[in-house]
Design a protein around this motif. Sequence first.
Motif: not given
Length: 324
Positions: A59-61, A146-150, A154-156, A234-236
Amino acid sequence: MFLCELTDTLGVETLVTDDVGLAAEILRGGGVVAFPTETVYGLGANAFDGEAVGNIFAAKGRPADNPLIVHVSDAVHIDEIAAELNAHAVAFIEKFFPGPLTIVARGTGRVSAMATCGLETIAFRMPANPLAHELIKAAGIPLVAPSANISGRPSPTTWEAVAEDLSGLIACILKGEPTEIGLESTVVDCTGDVPILLRAGAVSLEQLRDVVAETVILNFADDMAVRSPGLRHKHYSPQARVVIIENDASVEPSQEAAYIGIDLPVGAFGVLKLCSTPEDYAHSMFEFFRECDRAGINVIYCQSVAEQGIGTAIMDRLRRASVG
Ligand code: TXA
Ligand code: MG
């Protein structure tokens, strides 16, 4: 009771609910559920179910070499997943659980290898958010989340931001309030003689040193890729370019530019956020990045803050967001 369904073009229905019992049932059935914590929203699944965990990565890739944090609600869960807790780990648990601190310790091997990426260590934390606590308790199993973002976004910090990224890709969103802290948990490696801070968060290095004076901070250039695989990705990042500005640096005001900081900038910006404290900055930052993307902003100027307390975590996330 709030209940609605979001459907995207793939036709997968995402249930948005505030019913903890229902969300727990979906988790027990192997589903993936987003839920609020005090840091950011997480994307949870049964830690012992490899197939369910696989659906988080899909889902997150998310890169398959980036291990997940196990979320627990009590000491029984900790015994199930972590072995050989040393005195430092125990001291941190006593002081900071429940709360925004993740401990890395030797694992028991029970958590799905999909979640640990085959590592012998396990990262775990006990969220302080009451809804998160209720959900883990009701599910009766530790949840990897994990954080619920793609991945890379940025984290939701709101359930709407989760829906923006993942609706149509996951079974359920447990709807709660916007998260209090706004940045991910502090991660501390307690597998060696000296605790190592791997990721800065709301529990500061200073606070960790109050408990274990020898705690060190991971040297960025050193062995971070080995120690915490997630740190090298890479993040955020918002779509806009993130530019960190020191107090004396000049910014170019425009309607296509945005500014976030504690001090008022000179000139007019398309989107502007003034924060009253570093805590307010941390709380607002990721949602501000998303707001900028929605507004079609090209460049986001972010005022730097002193690297102490939550300021260390703010600067860490800003630096990562400004790369690439
Ligand atoms: O606040 C948080 O921690 C949020 C909420 C949902 O709890 N979760 C979160 O998860 O930020 P995630 O997947 O975005 O970050 C997990 C971090 C990554 O940097 C990963 O490399 C590290 O934890 N990690 C996980 N297992 C590890 C291990 N065995 N050793 C070292 N680092 C580990
Ligand atoms: Mg994340």
